[in-house]
Write an enzyme that holds these catalytic residues in place. Structure first.
Site, PDB file in Angstrom:
ATOM      1  N   THR A  47      35.299  79.698   2.585  1.00 32.97           N
ATOM      2  CA  THR A  47      36.221  78.604   2.252  1.00 32.97           C
ATOM      3  C   THR A  47      35.653  77.230   2.585  1.00 32.97           C
ATOM      4  O   THR A  47      36.164  76.214   2.112  1.00 32.97           O
ATOM      5  CB  THR A  47      37.552  78.773   3.008  1.00 32.97           C
ATOM      6  OG1 THR A  47      37.310  78.726   4.425  1.00 32.97           O
ATOM      7  CG2 THR A  47      38.213  80.091   2.641  1.00 32.97           C
ATOM      8  N   CYS A  51      38.334  75.947  11.832  1.00 30.01           N
ATOM      9  CA  CYS A  51      39.683  76.124  12.368  1.00 30.01           C
ATOM     10  C   CYS A  51      39.642  76.261  13.888  1.00 30.01           C
ATOM     11  O   CYS A  51      38.594  76.492  14.486  1.00 30.01           O
ATOM     12  CB  CYS A  51      40.328  77.398  11.793  1.00 30.01           C
ATOM     13  SG  CYS A  51      40.408  77.487  10.005  1.00 30.01           S
ATOM     14  N   CYS A  55      44.362  79.807  14.547  1.00 29.36           N
ATOM     15  CA  CYS A  55      44.836  79.444  13.204  1.00 29.36           C
ATOM     16  C   CYS A  55      45.692  80.566  12.625  1.00 29.36           C
ATOM     17  O   CYS A  55      45.310  81.748  12.665  1.00 29.36           O
ATOM     18  CB  CYS A  55      43.649  79.172  12.288  1.00 29.36           C
ATOM     19  SG  CYS A  55      44.133  78.672  10.611  1.00 29.36           S
ATOM     20  N   CYS A  82      40.476  72.344   8.811  1.00 27.58           N
ATOM     21  CA  CYS A  82      41.613  73.054   8.230  1.00 27.58           C
ATOM     22  C   CYS A  82      42.855  72.165   8.321  1.00 27.58           C
ATOM     23  O   CYS A  82      43.204  71.669   9.390  1.00 27.58           O
ATOM     24  CB  CYS A  82      41.852  74.357   8.995  1.00 27.58           C
ATOM     25  SG  CYS A  82      43.323  75.270   8.491  1.00 27.58           S
ATOM     26  N   ASP A 458      41.976  66.801  55.209  1.00 31.55           N
ATOM     27  CA  ASP A 458      43.344  66.352  54.996  1.00 31.55           C
ATOM     28  C   ASP A 458      44.319  67.139  55.874  1.00 31.55           C
ATOM     29  O   ASP A 458      44.435  68.367  55.767  1.00 31.55           O
ATOM     30  CB  ASP A 458      43.708  66.527  53.517  1.00 31.55           C
ATOM     31  CG  ASP A 458      44.991  65.818  53.166  1.00 31.55           C
ATOM     32  OD1 ASP A 458      44.926  64.691  52.660  1.00 31.55           O
ATOM     33  OD2 ASP A 458      46.075  66.400  53.398  1.00 31.55           O
TER      34      ASP A 458
END
Length: 507
Positions: A47, A51, A55, A82, A458
């Site tokens: 395609t 993505c 997705c 996408c 601390d």
């Protein structure tokens, strides 16, 4: 738990780190595991799109996919984003905070907009390397050089402006850092396979996109759940300085000193994201403002990885169960963070807050146009170096330290930025008289997002350790804390919380 994580040992080894093995990545994609969004990019050859791992589209066949470390690398390979899963609208990779190497430090600076402001030359100078070496390392590690990575960042900023403002295309192009409208249009087409106008039309149809507000930009900032929003808001509220910050009714707001002018920002946690509203003097500062707010709220953290490691300690387990997704609040300004850390030495949080307010009232820069209760920018280092002795109270040594450090910042001798090397920063800070391991570690934790700092000096942190049944001596807590690596900063947040509100332990 997803199918991908039912192997158990795989999750324990890999949570909090970008998966390197393609087969493991493909299994994360097949499970649509959103915890890996932002940690790597999936690209589909058939395609031509890339993505996020989660997705919702049909999972492509294994032979048709390849993986990239960054969106920029996928873009260089010819893939486009996408438009269904919006892979650029995800939390950033937690790897950039875990990694103290050149690539991780560079990515933090690129996200802050350094390339747009100072070019690759400025980026390389801040990191202490040549442009050639920096480009070679980033290309090898991330699949793209600094220009390509900055281009992907500009494309993301441009899309935000297109979808959330009514600015013209030309104004958006230059605000996002593009050199010309043509370059802007070409980039949008290459990355999103559409035009800016079509992106804006699609955004108007989407219920996810906030309606534009004149003079403001409203965004949804993605995060990984669970997210201890109350903890972050409570931490910031306890330290908020009137005029600079407000924290009421589940919302935090503050002024920002940005490269091109002052700004204000308000952040409100919502379901699965936080809503951020910005009022910017110059839209070119959008990307930098978003990056700083993401760091302030620690939105790129990997809570599943953190909670898994810390929850394995039987004495921390109750705290982890009671407060899943704890965060370490970050910083929006290095100089401010150092000054406020120095003001907090050996005093209560309330006393440090009072001192910061007194300093701001006297030396802060007033906004030309106040935004409600937000009226003032925190004083510059130069102003404090010059006039701090007129305002500051307390031990003379501490006042001298604050002024000396601020003078070094103002003169460029001490460069505080998110791309600094953590060990180098600690060494530099402790070279100043009056700065010890606690202050240097606290600054590294908040400014750099260092996830593995345990502030053993601390007292409140050790008090919390005692209340949870953990060793409360420096040596004992240090030894116990080795099992919490690389998330000791988050363990410290649990201990601080226990010091304020003891948690009932269960056998």
């Amino acid at each position: 738990m997803s199918d991908f994580c039912q192997t158990g040992s795989l999750c324990r080894r890999q949570h909090g780190y970008v998966l390197k093995d393609p087969e493991q990545r493909y299994r994360a994609v097949a499970a649509r595991d959103s915890r890996f969004d932002g940690q790597f990019i999936l690209a589909v050859r058939t395609t031509g799109i890339y993505c996020r791992p989660s997705c919702p589209a049909s999972t492509p066949k294994r032979r048709n996919v390849e993986f990239f470390a960054t969106a920029a690398a996928a873009q260089i390979a010819g893939y486009r984003a996408c438009r269904r899963c919006l892979p650029d609208a995800v939390p950033g990779s937690p790897e950039w905070n875990l990694r103290a190497d050149l690539a991780g430090r560079a990515m933090r600076l690129i996200a802050d907009g350094v390339v747009e402001r100072d070019g690759v030359t400025g980026l390389a100078r801040r990191l202490g390397y040549s442009e050639r070496h920096l480009t070679r390392v980033l290309t090898t590690e991330l699949g793209a050089g600094p220009l390509a990575l900055a281009r992907a960042h500009r494309a993301h900023s441009a899309r935000l402006l297109i979808e959330t403002t009514s600015l013209s295309v030309a104004d958006i192009a230059f605000a996002a850092g593009f050199a010309s409208v043509r370059q802007f249009n070409d980039t949008i087409r290459a990355v999103f396979a559409t035009t800016p106008t079509q992106l804006r039309i699609a955004a108007k149809r989407s219920p996810r996109t906030p309606l534009p507000t004149p003079g403001r930009v409203t965004l949804r900032l993605a995060l990984r759940e669970p997210f201890d929003a109350d903890g972050v808001l409570g931490f910031l509220a306890a330290r908020s300085v009137a005029g600079v910050e407000t924290a009421v009714a589940g919302e935090y707001a503050r002024t920002l000193r940005l490269a091109n002018g002052p700004a204000t920002a308000s952040v409100r946690p919502a379901e699965g994201h936080v809503v951020c509203t910005l009022r910017l003097t110059d839209m070119r500062d959008l990307g930098s403002a978003v990056s700083r707010l993401r760091r302030l709220f620690d939105l790129d953290a990997d809570p599943a990885a953190i909670d898994e490691i810390l929850g394995n300690d039987p004495d921390l387990a109750a705290s982890v169960a009671a407060t899943p997704g704890i965060r370490v609040p970050g910083s929006v300004d290095g100089a401010e963070t150092v000054v406020r850390a120095l003001l907090g030495q050996q005093v209560t949080v309330a006393a440090a807050r009072t001192a910061a307010r007194r300093l701001t009232d006297a030396l802060g820069e007033r906004l030309a146009v106040p935004d409600g209760e937000l009226t003032t920018l925190f004083p510059t280092a130069a102003a404090i170096a010059e006039r701090g002795h007129e305002v500051l109270t307390g031990p003379a040594r501490r006042i001298d330290t604050i002024r000396t450090v601020c003078a070094a910042i103002a003169e460029g001798e001490l460069d505080l930025h998110v791309g600094a090397d953590a060990e180098s920063l600690r060494t530099t800070l402790t070279s100043y008289a009056g700065i010890g391991p606690w202050t240097a570690g606290y600054v590294a934790m908040r400014l750099l997002g260092d996830p593995d700092v345990l502030l053993l000096q601390d007292i409140a942190l050790r008090t919390g350790a005692s209340r949870l049944g953990l060793p409360s001596t420096v040596d004992g807590l240090a030894a116990r804390g080795r099992a919490w690596r690389p998330w000791r900063s988050y363990a410290g947040m649990h201990l601080w919380r226990a010091a304020a509100t003891p948690i009932e332990r269960t056998s």
